[in-house]
Design a protein around this motif. Structure first.
Motif, PDB file in Angstrom:
ATOM      1  N   THR A   9       0.854  -1.183   0.000  1.00  0.00           N
ATOM      2  CA  THR A   9       0.000   0.000   0.000  1.00  0.00           C
ATOM      3  C   THR A   9       0.887   1.229   0.000  1.00  0.00           C
ATOM      4  O   THR A   9       2.100   1.137   0.208  1.00  0.00           O
ATOM      5  N   ALA A  10       0.279   2.389  -0.188  1.00  0.00           N
ATOM      6  CA  ALA A  10       1.048   3.634  -0.137  1.00  0.00           C
ATOM      7  C   ALA A  10       1.332   4.035   1.309  1.00  0.00           C
ATOM      8  O   ALA A  10       2.467   4.336   1.674  1.00  0.00           O
ATOM      9  N   VAL A  34       4.253   6.868  -1.136  1.00  0.00           N
ATOM     10  CA  VAL A  34       3.305   7.473  -2.072  1.00  0.00           C
ATOM     11  C   VAL A  34       3.999   7.778  -3.404  1.00  0.00           C
ATOM     12  O   VAL A  34       5.110   8.305  -3.439  1.00  0.00           O
ATOM     13  N   ALA A  39       6.780   3.539  -4.725  1.00  0.00           N
ATOM     14  CA  ALA A  39       6.137   2.224  -4.785  1.00  0.00           C
ATOM     15  C   ALA A  39       7.035   1.201  -5.465  1.00  0.00           C
ATOM     16  O   ALA A  39       7.166   0.066  -5.002  1.00  0.00           O
ATOM     17  N   SER A  57      -0.929  -4.482  -5.527  1.00  0.00           N
ATOM     18  CA  SER A  57      -0.967  -3.072  -5.135  1.00  0.00           C
ATOM     19  C   SER A  57      -2.391  -2.759  -4.694  1.00  0.00           C
ATOM     20  O   SER A  57      -3.333  -2.923  -5.472  1.00  0.00           O
ATOM     21  N   THR A 129      -2.258   5.276 -13.122  1.00  0.00           N
ATOM     22  CA  THR A 129      -1.256   5.716 -12.156  1.00  0.00           C
ATOM     23  C   THR A 129      -0.776   7.094 -12.579  1.00  0.00           C
ATOM     24  O   THR A 129      -0.339   7.274 -13.721  1.00  0.00           O
ATOM     25  N   GLU A 156       0.240   4.502  -7.419  1.00  0.00           N
ATOM     26  CA  GLU A 156       1.293   3.513  -7.197  1.00  0.00           C
ATOM     27  C   GLU A 156       1.267   2.277  -8.092  1.00  0.00           C
ATOM     28  O   GLU A 156       2.294   1.606  -8.259  1.00  0.00           O
TER      29      GLU A 156
END
Length: 208
Positions: A9-10, A34, A39, A57, A129, A156
């Motif tokens: 995850t971010a 982020v 990422a 993701s 993205t 990401e």
């Protein structure tokens, strides 16, 4: 030996939401930062251990109006680097037209099939993205026209897909806000995090 699934995850809040629903015995969840660069770097560092069977993701995202409503769960058929390219007098040129690679990476077919079966109510489409998320109606309309298959926008997915480097990859998002003018008061973060926890319960089943 059973290798676990890696979910990146971010930010920590997204990781906590995934952990709340995921099978912790088989799913490892890590925040990696982020944006596509953070990422990609963070995911590559984790995957270098060689202990994971696939990478997803995951996190919250903005949804294209009329395609993915607030509260929806989204599965990315493809992760697209929407701002990877060049400007020109005739409009944006994707990196493919410049001859420098690709801006589109598809989800792993078997992993995507498993996720689709485990999450039959999910909205399926492309996830964009961007390093700079959309904040105006004009940009939202432009992206919707350029990418008719896009259902959501995040920061990401494409970076994680690049870092996967052949390992099965997919992108899972839940929608907290419509794409367009940034109205933080209208965002539904609580609902999006709850949806992320619910969707995460299906991750190991889909991967297995």
């Amino acid at each position: 030996m059973t290798y676990p699934l890696l979910v990146v995850t971010a930010v920590a809040a997204e990781a906590e939401a995934v952990r709340a629903g995921a099978d912790r015995g088989h799913v490892v969840v890590e925040p990696v930062g982020v944006g596509p660069a953070a990422a990609a770097a963070g995911t590559a560092r984790l995957l270098a251990t060689g202990r994971y069977r696939a990478v997803i993701s995951a996190g919250i995202a903005g949804g294209f109006v009329g395609r993915a409503p607030v509260g929806a769960t989204v599965l990315g058929a493809r992760s697209i680097a929407a701002d990877l390219g060049a400007e020109s007098p005739d409009g944006f040129l994707p990196v493919e037209e410049l001859g420098f690679g690709t801006s589109v990476l598809p989800a792993d077919p078997l992993l995507f099939k498993g996720l689709s079966a485990a999450l039959p109510g999910a909205v399926v489409g492309d996830v964009l993205t961007l390093a700079t998320v959309t904040g105006t109606g004009a940009t939202a309309d432009l992206l919707a026209t350029r990418f008719p298959g896009a259902v959501a926008e995040a920061m990401e997915g494409f970076g994680v897909a690049v870092a996967a480097a052949g390992l099965p990859f997919a992108e899972l998002r839940t929608i907290s806000n419509p794409i367009g003018p940034r109205d933080r008061a209208a965002w539904r973060l609580k609902e999006a995090f709850a949806a992320l926890s619910t969707a995460s319960a299906a991750l190991w089943t889909a991967c297995g």
